[in-house]
Design a protein around this motif. Structure first.
Motif, PDB file in Angstrom:
ATOM      1  N   LYS A  62      -7.623   5.345  -1.839  1.00 50.18           N
ATOM      2  CA  LYS A  62      -7.245   4.399  -2.905  1.00 50.18           C
ATOM      3  C   LYS A  62      -8.127   4.613  -4.135  1.00 50.18           C
ATOM      4  O   LYS A  62      -8.689   3.679  -4.701  1.00 50.18           O
ATOM      5  CB  LYS A  62      -7.355   2.955  -2.428  1.00 50.18           C
ATOM      6  N   ALA A  63      -8.233   5.895  -4.548  1.00 50.24           N
ATOM      7  CA  ALA A  63      -9.108   6.243  -5.666  1.00 50.24           C
ATOM      8  C   ALA A  63      -8.398   7.187  -6.637  1.00 50.24           C
ATOM      9  O   ALA A  63      -7.482   7.917  -6.257  1.00 50.24           O
ATOM     10  CB  ALA A  63     -10.379   6.899  -5.147  1.00 50.24           C
ATOM     11  N   LEU A  64      -8.871   7.165  -7.879  1.00 50.06           N
ATOM     12  CA  LEU A  64      -8.371   8.048  -8.925  1.00 50.06           C
ATOM     13  C   LEU A  64      -9.420   9.111  -9.208  1.00 50.06           C
ATOM     14  O   LEU A  64     -10.626   8.824  -9.180  1.00 50.06           O
ATOM     15  CB  LEU A  64      -8.106   7.250 -10.205  1.00 50.06           C
TER      16      LEU A  64
ATOM     17  N   GLN B 142      -4.663  -1.443 -12.106  1.00 46.98           N
ATOM     18  CA  GLN B 142      -3.310  -1.320 -12.641  1.00 46.98           C
ATOM     19  C   GLN B 142      -2.726   0.064 -12.361  1.00 46.98           C
ATOM     20  O   GLN B 142      -1.567   0.182 -11.963  1.00 46.98           O
ATOM     21  CB  GLN B 142      -3.302  -1.559 -14.154  1.00 46.98           C
ATOM     22  N   VAL B 143      -3.522   1.092 -12.580  1.00 46.58           N
ATOM     23  CA  VAL B 143      -3.058   2.465 -12.346  1.00 46.58           C
ATOM     24  C   VAL B 143      -2.792   2.678 -10.852  1.00 46.58           C
ATOM     25  O   VAL B 143      -1.762   3.245 -10.470  1.00 46.58           O
ATOM     26  CB  VAL B 143      -4.071   3.503 -12.879  1.00 46.58           C
ATOM     27  N   ILE B 144      -3.681   2.208 -10.002  1.00 48.92           N
ATOM     28  CA  ILE B 144      -3.498   2.351  -8.559  1.00 48.92           C
ATOM     29  C   ILE B 144      -2.241   1.616  -8.100  1.00 48.92           C
ATOM     30  O   ILE B 144      -1.446   2.156  -7.319  1.00 48.92           O
ATOM     31  CB  ILE B 144      -4.758   1.875  -7.797  1.00 48.92           C
ATOM     32  N   ASP B 145      -2.041   0.401  -8.596  1.00 49.20           N
ATOM     33  CA  ASP B 145      -0.838  -0.365  -8.237  1.00 49.20           C
ATOM     34  C   ASP B 145       0.429   0.350  -8.694  1.00 49.20           C
ATOM     35  O   ASP B 145       1.432   0.380  -7.986  1.00 49.20           O
ATOM     36  CB  ASP B 145      -0.895  -1.776  -8.830  1.00 49.20           C
ATOM     37  N   TRP B 146       0.389   0.952  -9.877  1.00 48.07           N
ATOM     38  CA  TRP B 146       1.535   1.707 -10.397  1.00 48.07           C
ATOM     39  C   TRP B 146       1.834   2.896  -9.479  1.00 48.07           C
ATOM     40  O   TRP B 146       2.987   3.155  -9.145  1.00 48.07           O
ATOM     41  CB  TRP B 146       1.236   2.170 -11.822  1.00 48.07           C
TER      42      TRP B 146
END
Length: 88
Positions: A66-68, A9-13
């Motif tokens: 694609k990482a947080l 969800q955070v990555i998509d945001w």
């Protein structure tokens, strides 16, 4: 601990903000704080900002991997989903 769904969800945001703003890197106020509990401690989300320049209290998104990432115990660490151990 974050679940895989919450991390997604955070990555998509972050990806949506990137497309909306059309900037190379940006700092956004964390609008997900109320929706995803573990993100509450991060007032800002820094998108494609080098960790060397990022604030240590921010959540950093790197679109190339694609990482947080979060700053923890003196270093930037990738946020991994929790895992479920089942013992039979």
């Amino acid at each position: 601990m974050p679940t895989e769904k919450e991390i997604r969800q955070v990555i998509d945001w972050c990806e949506a903000k990137k497309k909306e703003r059309k900037l190379v890197s940006m700092v956004e106020r964390n609008e997900l704080r109320e929706k995803i509990p573990w993100t509450y401690r991060f007032p800002l989300i820094e998108i494609d900002r080098p960790t060397e320049a990022a604030n240590k209290t921010s959540l950093v998104y790197d679109s190339t991997t694609k990482a947080l990432y979060q700053h923890y115990m003196g270093e930037w660490r990738k946020i991994e989903p929790e895992f479920d151990i089942k013992i039979k």
